[in-house]
Write a protein that holds these residues in place. Structure first.
Motif, PDB file in Angstrom:
ATOM      1  N   PRO B  29     -73.398   7.100 -48.395  1.00 22.94           N
ATOM      2  CA  PRO B  29     -73.633   7.743 -47.104  1.00 22.94           C
ATOM      3  C   PRO B  29     -73.216   9.216 -47.167  1.00 22.94           C
ATOM      4  O   PRO B  29     -72.148   9.522 -47.685  1.00 22.94           O
ATOM      5  CB  PRO B  29     -72.724   6.955 -46.148  1.00 22.94           C
ATOM      6  CG  PRO B  29     -71.689   6.350 -47.009  1.00 22.94           C
ATOM      7  CD  PRO B  29     -72.224   6.238 -48.401  1.00 22.94           C
ATOM      8  N   VAL B  30     -74.076  10.085 -46.670  1.00 24.38           N
ATOM      9  CA  VAL B  30     -73.731  11.516 -46.625  1.00 24.38           C
ATOM     10  C   VAL B  30     -73.242  11.870 -45.222  1.00 24.38           C
ATOM     11  O   VAL B  30     -72.177  12.450 -45.051  1.00 24.38           O
ATOM     12  CB  VAL B  30     -74.956  12.393 -46.998  1.00 24.38           C
ATOM     13  CG1 VAL B  30     -74.578  13.870 -47.014  1.00 24.38           C
ATOM     14  CG2 VAL B  30     -75.508  11.993 -48.348  1.00 24.38           C
ATOM     15  N   SER B  50     -66.857  19.552 -52.146  1.00 27.24           N
ATOM     16  CA  SER B  50     -68.152  19.296 -52.772  1.00 27.24           C
ATOM     17  C   SER B  50     -68.618  17.890 -52.429  1.00 27.24           C
ATOM     18  O   SER B  50     -67.815  16.960 -52.369  1.00 27.24           O
ATOM     19  CB  SER B  50     -68.028  19.418 -54.288  1.00 27.24           C
ATOM     20  OG  SER B  50     -67.661  20.723 -54.605  1.00 27.24           O
ATOM     21  N   GLY B  51     -69.915  17.756 -52.225  1.00 25.40           N
ATOM     22  CA  GLY B  51     -70.488  16.434 -51.973  1.00 25.40           C
ATOM     23  C   GLY B  51     -70.402  15.982 -50.532  1.00 25.40           C
ATOM     24  O   GLY B  51     -70.714  14.828 -50.228  1.00 25.40           O
ATOM     25  N   THR B  52     -69.989  16.872 -49.620  1.00 23.54           N
ATOM     26  CA  THR B  52     -69.911  16.450 -48.222  1.00 23.54           C
ATOM     27  C   THR B  52     -71.205  16.756 -47.467  1.00 23.54           C
ATOM     28  O   THR B  52     -71.307  16.475 -46.276  1.00 23.54           O
ATOM     29  CB  THR B  52     -68.737  17.137 -47.490  1.00 23.54           C
ATOM     30  OG1 THR B  52     -68.748  18.525 -47.807  1.00 23.54           O
ATOM     31  CG2 THR B  52     -67.409  16.523 -47.876  1.00 23.54           C
ATOM     32  N   GLY B  53     -72.190  17.341 -48.154  1.00 23.25           N
ATOM     33  CA  GLY B  53     -73.506  17.502 -47.534  1.00 23.25           C
ATOM     34  C   GLY B  53     -73.769  18.870 -46.924  1.00 23.25           C
ATOM     35  O   GLY B  53     -74.615  18.982 -46.033  1.00 23.25           O
ATOM     36  N   ASP B  68     -82.045   9.931 -41.793  1.00 18.89           N
ATOM     37  CA  ASP B  68     -82.433   8.538 -41.540  1.00 18.89           C
ATOM     38  C   ASP B  68     -82.519   8.288 -40.040  1.00 18.89           C
ATOM     39  O   ASP B  68     -83.341   7.517 -39.564  1.00 18.89           O
ATOM     40  CB  ASP B  68     -81.414   7.575 -42.173  1.00 18.89           C
ATOM     41  CG  ASP B  68     -81.395   7.716 -43.684  1.00 18.89           C
ATOM     42  OD1 ASP B  68     -82.428   8.173 -44.241  1.00 18.89           O
ATOM     43  OD2 ASP B  68     -80.364   7.410 -44.305  1.00 18.89           O
ATOM     44  N   GLN B  69     -81.608   8.877 -39.310  1.00 20.87           N
ATOM     45  CA  GLN B  69     -81.685   8.809 -37.846  1.00 20.87           C
ATOM     46  C   GLN B  69     -80.995  10.028 -37.246  1.00 20.87           C
ATOM     47  O   GLN B  69     -80.275  10.747 -37.927  1.00 20.87           O
ATOM     48  CB  GLN B  69     -81.059   7.519 -37.324  1.00 20.87           C
ATOM     49  CG  GLN B  69     -79.574   7.409 -37.600  1.00 20.87           C
ATOM     50  CD  GLN B  69     -79.012   6.093 -37.079  1.00 20.87           C
ATOM     51  OE1 GLN B  69     -79.399   5.044 -37.563  1.00 20.87           O
ATOM     52  NE2 GLN B  69     -78.125   6.165 -36.114  1.00 20.87           N
ATOM     53  N   HIS B 229     -68.544  13.667 -41.034  1.00 19.86           N
ATOM     54  CA  HIS B 229     -68.444  14.210 -39.684  1.00 19.86           C
ATOM     55  C   HIS B 229     -67.998  15.668 -39.778  1.00 19.86           C
ATOM     56  O   HIS B 229     -67.746  16.185 -40.863  1.00 19.86           O
ATOM     57  CB  HIS B 229     -67.486  13.385 -38.828  1.00 19.86           C
ATOM     58  CG  HIS B 229     -66.067  13.472 -39.278  1.00 19.86           C
ATOM     59  ND1 HIS B 229     -65.572  12.736 -40.314  1.00 19.86           N
ATOM     60  CD2 HIS B 229     -65.047  14.243 -38.848  1.00 19.86           C
ATOM     61  CE1 HIS B 229     -64.297  13.030 -40.499  1.00 19.86           C
ATOM     62  NE2 HIS B 229     -63.953  13.951 -39.620  1.00 19.86           N
ATOM     63  N   SER B 230     -67.902  16.343 -38.621  1.00 14.74           N
ATOM     64  CA  SER B 230     -67.607  17.774 -38.678  1.00 14.74           C
ATOM     65  C   SER B 230     -66.481  18.151 -37.736  1.00 14.74           C
ATOM     66  O   SER B 230     -66.237  17.483 -36.733  1.00 14.74           O
ATOM     67  CB  SER B 230     -68.862  18.567 -38.312  1.00 14.74           C
ATOM     68  OG  SER B 230     -69.149  18.399 -36.944  1.00 14.74           O
ATOM     69  N   ILE B 231     -65.790  19.213 -38.126  1.00 13.89           N
ATOM     70  CA  ILE B 231     -64.791  19.815 -37.242  1.00 13.89           C
ATOM     71  C   ILE B 231     -65.160  21.287 -37.167  1.00 13.89           C
ATOM     72  O   ILE B 231     -65.399  21.914 -38.207  1.00 13.89           O
ATOM     73  CB  ILE B 231     -63.371  19.688 -37.832  1.00 13.89           C
ATOM     74  CG1 ILE B 231     -63.056  18.218 -38.118  1.00 13.89           C
ATOM     75  CG2 ILE B 231     -62.339  20.310 -36.910  1.00 13.89           C
ATOM     76  CD1 ILE B 231     -61.812  18.032 -38.967  1.00 13.89           C
ATOM     77  N   SER B 232     -65.245  21.839 -35.980  1.00 13.83           N
ATOM     78  CA  SER B 232     -65.627  23.244 -35.933  1.00 13.83           C
ATOM     79  C   SER B 232     -64.702  24.036 -35.034  1.00 13.83           C
ATOM     80  O   SER B 232     -64.009  23.492 -34.168  1.00 13.83           O
ATOM     81  CB  SER B 232     -67.065  23.375 -35.454  1.00 13.83           C
ATOM     82  OG  SER B 232     -67.127  23.199 -34.066  1.00 13.83           O
TER      83      SER B 232
END
Lengths: 258, 268
Positions: B29-30, B50-53, B68-69, B229-232
Motif C-alpha cells: 500500500p502506498v 523514501s518510498g512514501t509516495g 485505486d479510489q 497519510h500526511s501531516i502539513s
C-alpha cells in the motif's frame, strides 16, 4: 498435473490478453495516423532511421544471397542440364520468398530492435510521460511516425534486396561461371508475372512491415521502465517478429495458392 | 498545523485537492486514505522518507497515475476517470519538471523548450523564439539552443527542463526532486528560480524534495508524507511541533536548522 494445467491456463490467458492489448494498441496507432497534425517531419526522420540507415545492410545482404543462390542453383541445375534456367530460379526464389522474408528478418534485427529500444528508453527516462504532461499524445508524436516509417520502407527495402540479389546471382552465373547473359535475363523476364509474383512480394513485405511496426512499437511502449525491461522488450521484439514473419509467410503463401 | 493536512488551505483557496486517495502497487500500500490540499499561488514542498509516495503523488496530480479510489481535483475539476483527451486539456494548465529532466534526446534544447508552444500555441515562429529565449535566459541558459540534452550537465539539464515546464505559462508547476544530485551553487540557483517564479508569476508550485534546507527556505507549506497519510503545516509550525513523526523525520539536525531558519525568517 493440476499445477501444470493451471500454469498452462495462465500462459494461454496471458497470451490472449497480450494479443488483445497489442491489437488495441494497433488500433490507437491507426487512429492517430488520421489525426492532425500529420507529423511529416517525424515520419521522414523515421523513414531515414529505418530505411536509409538499413540500405548498406540490405544491399550487402541481397548481393551475398544472390552470390550464394547463383552458385548453388547453377551447380544444381547443371546436373539436369538446365543451367540456362538460373535467371528464372533466382528471380522466382528472390521475388516470391527470399526477398520479403529475409528483408523482414534483417529489418527486424536492425530497425525493429532500434525502434523498440528507443521507445523503451524514452519510457524509462520519463520522456513519454513528459510528452503527456505537455498534452502531447506520445502515440501520435512518437509511435505513429516510427510505425509508419517501418511500413513504408519495408517494400522498398525488399525491392532493393531482390534487385541486389538478382544482380549478385548474375555476377556469379554470367560473369564468373560463363552462363549466357541473355538467357539469364530472358528467363527471368518470361518467368516472373506481375500479379502472381511481384504483387505477392509487395503485399508480403507490407504485411511483414505492419507486423514489425506493431510488435516493435508495442513492446517498447509497454516495457517495464528500466534497463532490464528495455533489454527484454528488445529481445522479445526480434524473436516474436521473426517467428511471426515466418508464420505469416507460410499462411500468405498458402492463401495465395502457390 | 494539522494531521491530514489542511491548515493553509483554510487561509487560501486550494488549487489542488486530494481526498480519500488510496493506492496499492501490488501488495504494497502506498496511500491508504490520503487527504491533502495545495494552496493557490503558494509553494508546497512534499517531504518524507523514501518510498512514501512523494513522486507518485505528483504523478497523480498530473493524471499520470490513477488512484485505486478517492478524488483528485485540479482547479476544482475532478481528474480521476477523465479520458486521455480530457486529461490532455487539463494538463495544459500544468507544467512538470521530472527528476531526470525528461527532455527529448533527439531534439535540441531550443526545440525541446519550444515544443509545447509549437504544439498548442498560436504564436508565430518569431514569437516562439522570443518566448523560448526568455525562458532559457530566466533559467540562466542563454547559449545552449543548439545543444542536445545529452551534452548538458545535470544542473543545466534540470534548468532546461524547468524552462520547458514554465514556457507555456502554466498555473501549476510540479517539480519532482529538483535539487537531487546538484552541487550547492546549482541548488541555490534552482531554489531562487522557483521562488521567483512563484513571486513574480503567482504560480502554484508543488515540489518534492529530500533537500531539507532548500525546501524549508522556500516553502509556504510543508506536506510530510508518513506511511500513507500526511501531516502539513508551515515551516514554523513544523519547527514548533513536538509530533514524534515530524521530530523523527527531521532528526536533531533538521529540527535545529528549522528553528534557526524560522527565527531568522521571522526576524528574531
Amino acid at each position: 498435473m493440476k499445477g501444470v494445467l493451471s500454469r498452462l491456463g495462465a500462459w494461454v490467458t496471458g497470451g490472449v490478453v497480450g494479443l488483445g492489448q497489442t491489437v488495441n494498441f494497433g488500433a490507437s496507432v491507426l487512429r492517430s495516423a488520421f489525426v492532425s497534425p500529420l507529423r511529416g517531419r517525424q515520419i521522414v526522420a523515421a523513414i531515414y532511421d529505418s530505411g536509409v540507415l538499413s540500405l548498406a545492410l540490405l544491399c550487402a545482404s541481397g548481393a551475398t544471397v544472390g552470390f550464394v543462390l547463383g552458385l548453388q542453383l547453377y551447380y544444381t541445375l547443371s546436373r539436369f542440364g538446365a543451367e540456362s534456367s538460373l535467371g528464372t530460379a533466382v528471380g522466382l526464389a528472390l521475388i516470391r520468398e527470399l526477398g520479403p522474408v529475409l528483408t523482414g528478418l534483417l529489418v527486424t534485427g536492425r530497425a525493429g530492435s532500434a525502434t523498440c529500444a528507443e521507445i523503451g528508453s524514452m519510457k524509462a527516462t520519463d520522456q513519454l510521460d513528459g510528452l503527456r504532461m505537455m498534452a502531447i499524445d506520445p502515440i501520435h508524436f512518437v509511435v505513429m511516425p516510427r510505425a509508419l516509417g517501418i511500413i513504408i520502407v519495408m517494400p522498398l527495402l525488399s525491392a532493393l534486396f531482390v534487385i541486389f540479389g538478382i544482380g549478385g546471382a548474375y555476377l556469379i552465373g554470367v560473369e564468373l561461371l560463363g552462363l549466357d547473359g541473355g538467357s539469364y535475363i530472358s528467363g527471368l523476364e518470361s518467368a516472373v508475372a506481375f500479379r502472381e509474383d511481384v504483387l505477392q512480394s509487395i503485399v508480403k513485405s507490407l504485411i511483414f512491415g505492419v507486423l514489425l511496426a506493431l510488435i516493435s512499437t508495442y513492446r517498447g511502449y509497454a516495457c517495464a521502465p528500466n534497463a532490464v525491461g528495455v533489454s527484454r522488450a528488445t529481445t522479445s521484439t526480434v524473436v516474436t517478429t521473426s517467428v511471426c514473419i515466418l508464420l505469416a509467410d507460410f499462411v500468405l503463401t498458402s492463401l495465395w495458392g502457390v | 498545523m494539522s494531521a491530514e493536512g489542511l491548515s493553509l488551505s483554510d487561509q487560501h483557496s486550494s488549487h489542488v485537492e486530494i481526498e480519500g486517495v488510496a493506492l496499492r502497487f501490488g501488495d504494497r500500500p502506498v496511500f491508504s486514505d490520503l487527504h491533502c490540499s495545495f494552496p493557490r499561488g503558494k509553494i508546497t514542498v512534499i517531504m518524507g522518507p523514501s518510498g512514501t509516495g512523494k513522486s507518485t503523488l505528483l504523478r497523480m496530480i498530473g493524471g499520470l497515475q490513477k488512484p485505486d479510489q478517492g478524488c483528485v481535483r485540479v482547479a476544482g475539476q475532478e481528474i480521476v476517470g477523465l479520458s486521455e483527451l480530457e486529461l490532455g486539456r487539463m494538463r495544459k494548465q500544468l507544467g512538470m519538471l521530472f527528476q531526470n529532466g525528461a527532455l527529448l534526446d533527439s531534439m535540441s534544447i531550443f526545440e525541446n523548450v519550444a515544443l509545447p508552444l509549437r504544439e498548442h500555441g498560436r504564436q508565430g515562429e518569431d514569437e516562439i523564439r522570443l518566448h523560448v529565449r526568455a525562458g532559457l535566459e530566466a533559467v540562466g541558459l542563454p547559449d545552449v539552443d543548439d545543444l542536445l540534452p545529452g551534452e548538458l550537465s545535470g544542473g543545466m539539464l534540470r534548468r532546461a527542463a524547468l524552462a520547458r515546464a514554465i514556457v507555456s505559462e502554466p498555473a501549476v508547476v510540479l517539480c519532482d526532486e529538483p535539487f537531487s544530485g546538484l552541487d550547492p551553487p546549482n541548488v541555490s540557483r534552482i531554489e531562487s528560480l522557483l521562488r521567483d517564479l512563484n513571486r513574480n508569476l503567482g504560480l502554484t508550485l508543488i515540489v518534492t524534495s529530500h533537500h531539507m534546507a532548500s525546501s524549508l527556505r522556500m516553502a509556504d507549506q510543508v506536506l510530510l508524507l508518513q506511511e500513507g497519510h500526511s501531516i502539513s503545516g508551515s515551516p514554523q509550525e513544523l519547527a514548533e511541533s513536538r509530533d514524534s513523526a515530524i521530530v523523527d523525520f527531521m532528526g536533531e539536525d533538521g529540527a535545529e536548522y528549522l528553528s534557526h531558519h524560522v527565527s531568522v525568517k521571522e526576524g528574531h
